[in-house]
Design a protein around this motif. Structure first.
Motif, PDB file in Angstrom:
ATOM      1  N   ASP A   8       0.806  -1.189   0.152  1.00 25.05           N
ATOM      2  CA  ASP A   8      -0.015  -0.127  -0.286  1.00 25.05           C
ATOM      3  C   ASP A   8       0.881   1.259  -0.094  1.00 25.05           C
ATOM      4  OD1 ASP A   8      -2.524  -1.853   0.159  1.00 25.05           O
ATOM      5  OD2 ASP A   8      -3.268  -0.253   1.604  1.00 25.05           O
ATOM      6  N   ILE A   9       1.667   1.157   0.868  1.00 18.92           N
ATOM      7  CA  ILE A   9       2.283   2.186   0.720  1.00 18.92           C
ATOM      8  C   ILE A   9       3.344   2.393   0.187  1.00 18.92           C
ATOM      9  CG2 ILE A   9       4.451   3.080   2.598  1.00 18.92           C
ATOM     10  CD1 ILE A   9       3.510   1.600   4.455  1.00 18.92           C
ATOM     11  N   GLU A  10       3.931   1.662  -1.117  1.00 18.54           N
ATOM     12  CA  GLU A  10       4.991   1.800  -2.595  1.00 18.54           C
ATOM     13  C   GLU A  10       3.646   2.361  -3.423  1.00 18.54           C
ATOM     14  OE1 GLU A  10       8.056  -1.030  -2.740  1.00 18.54           O
ATOM     15  OE2 GLU A  10       6.150  -2.150  -3.002  1.00 18.54           O
ATOM     16  N   ARG A  11       2.382   2.110  -3.482  1.00 19.80           N
ATOM     17  CA  ARG A  11       1.283   2.086  -4.587  1.00 19.80           C
ATOM     18  C   ARG A  11       0.953   3.730  -4.286  1.00 19.80           C
ATOM     19  NH1 ARG A  11      -0.272   1.372  -9.598  1.00 19.80           N
ATOM     20  NH2 ARG A  11      -2.323   1.113  -9.964  1.00 19.80           N
ATOM     21  N   THR A  12       1.199   4.113  -2.306  1.00 21.19           N
ATOM     22  CA  THR A  12       0.744   5.673  -2.201  1.00 21.19           C
ATOM     23  C   THR A  12       1.702   6.764  -2.747  1.00 21.19           C
ATOM     24  OG1 THR A  12      -0.893   5.237  -0.217  1.00 21.19           O
ATOM     25  CG2 THR A  12      -0.153   6.789  -0.440  1.00 21.19           C
ATOM     26  N   GLU A  19       6.060   0.252  13.679  1.00 23.00           N
ATOM     27  CA  GLU A  19       6.946   1.056  13.083  1.00 23.00           C
ATOM     28  C   GLU A  19       7.921   0.640  12.137  1.00 23.00           C
ATOM     29  OE1 GLU A  19      11.181   0.052  15.819  1.00 23.00           O
ATOM     30  OE2 GLU A  19      10.030  -1.635  15.773  1.00 23.00           O
ATOM     31  N   LYS A  20       7.237  -0.827  11.340  1.00 24.12           N
ATOM     32  CA  LYS A  20       8.295  -1.938  10.420  1.00 24.12           C
ATOM     33  C   LYS A  20       6.979  -0.415   9.336  1.00 24.12           C
ATOM     34  CE  LYS A  20       9.069  -5.768   7.350  1.00 24.12           C
ATOM     35  NZ  LYS A  20       8.354  -6.835   7.387  1.00 24.12           N
ATOM     36  N   GLY A  21       6.092  -0.547   9.262  1.00 22.92           N
ATOM     37  CA  GLY A  21       5.477   0.163   8.438  1.00 22.92           C
ATOM     38  C   GLY A  21       6.112   2.187   7.838  1.00 22.92           C
ATOM     39  N   VAL A  22       5.791   2.319   9.248  1.00 23.67           N
ATOM     40  CA  VAL A  22       6.671   3.981   8.697  1.00 23.67           C
ATOM     41  C   VAL A  22       7.957   3.889   8.267  1.00 23.67           C
ATOM     42  CG1 VAL A  22       6.632   5.399  10.586  1.00 23.67           C
ATOM     43  CG2 VAL A  22       4.789   4.757  10.981  1.00 23.67           C
ATOM     44  N   LYS A  23       8.516   3.401   9.516  1.00 19.65           N
ATOM     45  CA  LYS A  23      10.535   3.742   9.148  1.00 19.65           C
ATOM     46  C   LYS A  23      10.105   2.975   7.322  1.00 19.65           C
ATOM     47  CE  LYS A  23      12.968   1.830  12.629  1.00 19.65           C
ATOM     48  NZ  LYS A  23      14.123   0.731  13.594  1.00 19.65           N
ATOM     49  N   PHE A  24      10.046   2.143   6.603  1.00 23.19           N
ATOM     50  CA  PHE A  24       9.772   1.870   5.181  1.00 23.19           C
ATOM     51  C   PHE A  24       9.141   3.395   5.002  1.00 23.19           C
ATOM     52  CE2 PHE A  24       7.135   0.481   1.429  1.00 23.19           C
ATOM     53  CZ  PHE A  24       8.772   0.546   0.650  1.00 23.19           C
ATOM     54  N   ALA A  25       8.151   4.009   4.780  1.00 24.60           N
ATOM     55  CA  ALA A  25       7.344   4.620   4.478  1.00 24.60           C
ATOM     56  C   ALA A  25       8.414   6.276   4.749  1.00 24.60           C
ATOM     57  CB  ALA A  25       6.147   5.361   5.702  1.00 24.60           C
ATOM     58  N   VAL A  80       7.844  13.338   4.641  1.00 21.68           N
ATOM     59  CA  VAL A  80       6.600  13.719   5.522  1.00 21.68           C
ATOM     60  C   VAL A  80       5.763  12.371   5.376  1.00 21.68           C
ATOM     61  CG1 VAL A  80       5.216  15.268   6.682  1.00 21.68           C
ATOM     62  CG2 VAL A  80       7.276  16.026   5.083  1.00 21.68           C
ATOM     63  N   ILE A  81       5.682  11.853   7.293  1.00 24.23           N
ATOM     64  CA  ILE A  81       4.654  10.986   7.376  1.00 24.23           C
ATOM     65  C   ILE A  81       4.085  11.036   8.831  1.00 24.23           C
ATOM     66  CG2 ILE A  81       5.209   8.821   7.745  1.00 24.23           C
ATOM     67  CD1 ILE A  81       6.151   8.903   5.739  1.00 24.23           C
ATOM     68  N   GLU A  82       2.763  11.113   7.974  1.00 23.80           N
ATOM     69  CA  GLU A  82       1.592  10.666   9.354  1.00 23.80           C
ATOM     70  C   GLU A  82       1.002   8.905   9.761  1.00 23.80           C
ATOM     71  OE1 GLU A  82      -2.607  12.544   9.935  1.00 23.80           O
ATOM     72  OE2 GLU A  82      -1.824  13.553   7.979  1.00 23.80           O
ATOM     73  N   ASN A  93       9.229   7.610  16.254  1.00 26.58           N
ATOM     74  CA  ASN A  93      10.930   7.365  17.059  1.00 26.58           C
ATOM     75  C   ASN A  93      10.926   6.819  15.910  1.00 26.58           C
ATOM     76  OD1 ASN A  93      11.678   8.354  19.535  1.00 26.58           O
ATOM     77  ND2 ASN A  93      11.137   5.893  20.033  1.00 26.58           N
ATOM     78  N   ALA A  94      10.136   6.476  14.604  1.00 29.09           N
ATOM     79  CA  ALA A  94      10.816   5.578  12.967  1.00 29.09           C
ATOM     80  C   ALA A  94      10.148   6.408  12.194  1.00 29.09           C
ATOM     81  CB  ALA A  94       9.043   4.186  12.802  1.00 29.09           C
ATOM     82  N   GLY A  95      10.377   7.286  12.638  1.00 26.24           N
ATOM     83  CA  GLY A  95      10.214   8.619  11.633  1.00 26.24           C
ATOM     84  C   GLY A  95       8.809   9.485  11.147  1.00 26.24           C
ATOM     85  N   ALA A  96       7.644   8.818  11.896  1.00 26.34           N
ATOM     86  CA  ALA A  96       6.335   9.950  12.005  1.00 26.34           C
ATOM     87  C   ALA A  96       6.581  11.074  12.431  1.00 26.34           C
ATOM     88  CB  ALA A  96       4.823   9.154  12.442  1.00 26.34           C
ATOM     89  N   SER A  97       6.236  12.510  11.952  1.00 25.29           N
ATOM     90  CA  SER A  97       6.132  13.957  12.537  1.00 25.29           C
ATOM     91  C   SER A  97       4.503  14.664  12.491  1.00 25.29           C
ATOM     92  CB  SER A  97       7.045  14.925  11.397  1.00 25.29           C
ATOM     93  OG  SER A  97       6.519  14.177   9.975  1.00 25.29           O
ATOM     94  N   VAL A  98       3.329  13.087  12.166  1.00 23.25           N
ATOM     95  CA  VAL A  98       2.547  13.710  12.198  1.00 23.25           C
ATOM     96  C   VAL A  98       1.605  12.769  12.808  1.00 23.25           C
ATOM     97  CG1 VAL A  98      -0.011  14.574  11.270  1.00 23.25           C
ATOM     98  CG2 VAL A  98       1.514  15.664  10.425  1.00 23.25           C
TER      99      VAL A  98
END
Length: 509
Positions: free
Chosen positions: A80-84, A123-129, A135-137, A160-165
């Motif tokens: 999903d993240i790759e497609r987005t 953690e895995k999904g947000v890091k990949f995004a 910018v990751i929410e 901690n995985a990279g989300a800022s929102v």
């Protein structure tokens, strides 16, 4: 604490999930342009992994919008993240919005995962995004029914995985303002890395409390509001953008919060949405309804004559409801019509588009004595912001009677360049017209919804018709306006069929 509130508009994603609110690509692009003009900070353009059509519309919006962020929604899964990312990567300011359920009932019955497994997935999904997009929410789906200490862990892991929102949504409209505010405050206070992210809220109106919940959360420390124009959305709808913005503006003394919204664009934006989806704004709708600035009580009228502030807490002009001295009629020239379009925030038409609108206005002026602003808006939306038709109405003639005789309809329809003529019967003229169109096309859709709205007052008002069709598990909504209600109905039915064919094509891909 920063007093800036970021406005995240999800009209094109969550709002479009409202029954009958489906928009085609041209309509989405037009609305996205208006949202940027309105001053929203982020446009959630869609859910790219859900269909090819959604992917294409998100991609087109991402490439068109210049100033605000464009977000695409994705489940917390790599595919999903790759497609987005593929859809939004060409945006000037892209954002990936990924989500995973966090409430006990969702984790047990929907995800079938233990809390520790959910944290690992986040953690895995947000890091990949984050490896793809700056910018990751992250949204904790069903946060209002989640354990507050678990939400603290979720927010900490995601940041901690990279989300800022971090979004803590009231997904099912369960929250009560005081409890929701306490939840938001608790998570912000106890998350050790809360200072590295903006906390966001996304509320639904199942209990009629979405605006109240959103405002309570902002007062408690949230700094992003996820909203839609007119509050459209799934089930009972979402938080209304215009209501939150004006509540913060009128009660600056209490909240001391600011947004980037250009308030004079609120009414034009809501009117455009209404025209696109074919749903009238209720007269008693807060901020933008027809009665919002109307006063009938004698005591109120007396007070208004002496001082408007006695009974008005805002002015019509503050939200973009302005009167115009330019009257459009059959003798109006191009300059007058250009000026009128500019005043309606519809002046950015190409020469070809302007000629289409100009000729349509002239044709309507031959049938109507007075051309209202709403008539012009309907013409622009109906004539310009639509995809090329596969099927097109050429002519229609109907006959009805008060006797026990069936109504008849004779229709000429253009189908892929060929004109086909047929006649048939029905319970009434509308039913007869629909039956004949279906026979010409060799289809048998069910009419799930049929609604008529007069665009303006008067017996010569244009009839705005919305038709929702269902066939083979797919539904589509068509819209049209015309001074003749039967013609408008036939056009709306054909528009729905055109959309249904395009949706079937998307499904095949």
């Amino acid at each position: 604490m920063d007093n800036k509130v970021y406005i995240f508009d999800t009209t094109l994603r969550d709002g479009e999930q409202s029954p009958g609110a489906t928009m085609n690509l041209h309509e989405k692009l037009r609305l996205a342009e208006q949202l940027e003009k309105l001053g929203v900070d982020c446009i959630e353009a869609g859910f790219p992994a859900s269909s090819q059509g959604d992917f294409e519309s998100v991609k087109a919006i991402a490439e068109q919008i210049q100033n605000c962020q464009v977000a695409g929604l994705a489940r917390c899964m790599e595919k999903d993240i790759e497609r987005t990312w593929e859809a939004i990567k060409n945006a000037n300011h892209p954002r990936i919005h990924t989500f995973l359920a966090t409430s006990p009932i969702h984790m047990q019955y929907k995800l079938r995962k233990e809390p520790d497994e959910v944290l690992a997935m986040i953690e895995k999904g947000v890091k990949f995004a984050k490896s793809l997009c700056p910018v990751i929410e992250f949204s904790a789906e069903d946060a209002s029914r989640s354990d507050k200490d678990f939400l603290v862990k979720v927010a900490t892991v995601a940041i901690n995985a990279g989300a800022s929102v971090i979004n803590l949504p009231d997904t099912v409209g369960y929250a009560i303002p005081s409890d929701y505010a306490n939840l938001i405050e608790y998570v912000i206070k106890n998350c050790p890395v809360a200072d590295k992210a903006i906390f966001s809220v996304h509320c639904h109106d199942d209990l009629g409390l979405s605006v109240s919940n959103t405002i309570a959360a902002l007062k408690a420390g949230a700094r992003q509001a996820e909203v839609t124009l007119c509050g459209i959305g799934e089930r009972a709808g979402n938080t209304a953008l215009e209501e939150v913005v004006m509540a913060l503006n009128v009660r600056k003394d209490l909240f001391q919060l600011e947004t980037n919204i250009i308030k004079e664009q609120l009414f034009p934006a809501c009117r455009l949405l209404s025209m696109i989806i074919g749903k009238p704004i209720p007269a008693n709708k807060a901020i933008i309804g027809g009665n919002a600035f109307a006063h009938e009580s004698g005591i109120h009228q007396d007070g208004m004559l002496k001082n408007r502030e006695t009974y008005e807490i805002m002015t019509p002009q503050s939200i973009g409801r302005t009167s115009s001295d330019i009257v459009i009629g059959k003798h109006s020239g191009r300059n007058a019509i250009r000026n009128k379009l500019d005043s309606l925030n519809m002046g950015n038409l190409s020469e070809e588009q302007f000629e289409i609108v100009f000729n349509a206005i002239k044709a309507l002026a031959d049938k109507k004595k007075t051309i209202h602003d709403e008539d012009i808006e309907a013409l622009v939306v109906g004539e310009v912001y639509r995809q090329p038709d596969i099927y097109k109405l050429i002519s229609i003639a109907v006959q009805s009677s008060t006797d026990n005789m069936p109504a008849t309809a004779a229709i000429a329809l253009e189908v892929k360049g060929e004109i086909i003529r047929k006649a048939g019967f029905g319970v009434g003229p509308i039913d007869a017209a629909f039956n004949v169109i279906a026979e010409i096309l060799g289809r048998s859709p069910e009419v799930e919804r049929y609604a008529v709205n007069a665009i303006t007052g008067g017996t010569d008002a244009q009839g705005e018709v919305t038709v929702t069709l269902v066939e083979h598990g797919l539904s589509s909504t068509g819209r049209a306006s015309h001074p003749d209600i039967i013609t408008s109905s036939a056009k709306a039915y054909i528009d729905a069929m055109n959309r249904l064919v395009r949706k079937e094509k998307d499904e095949r891909f």
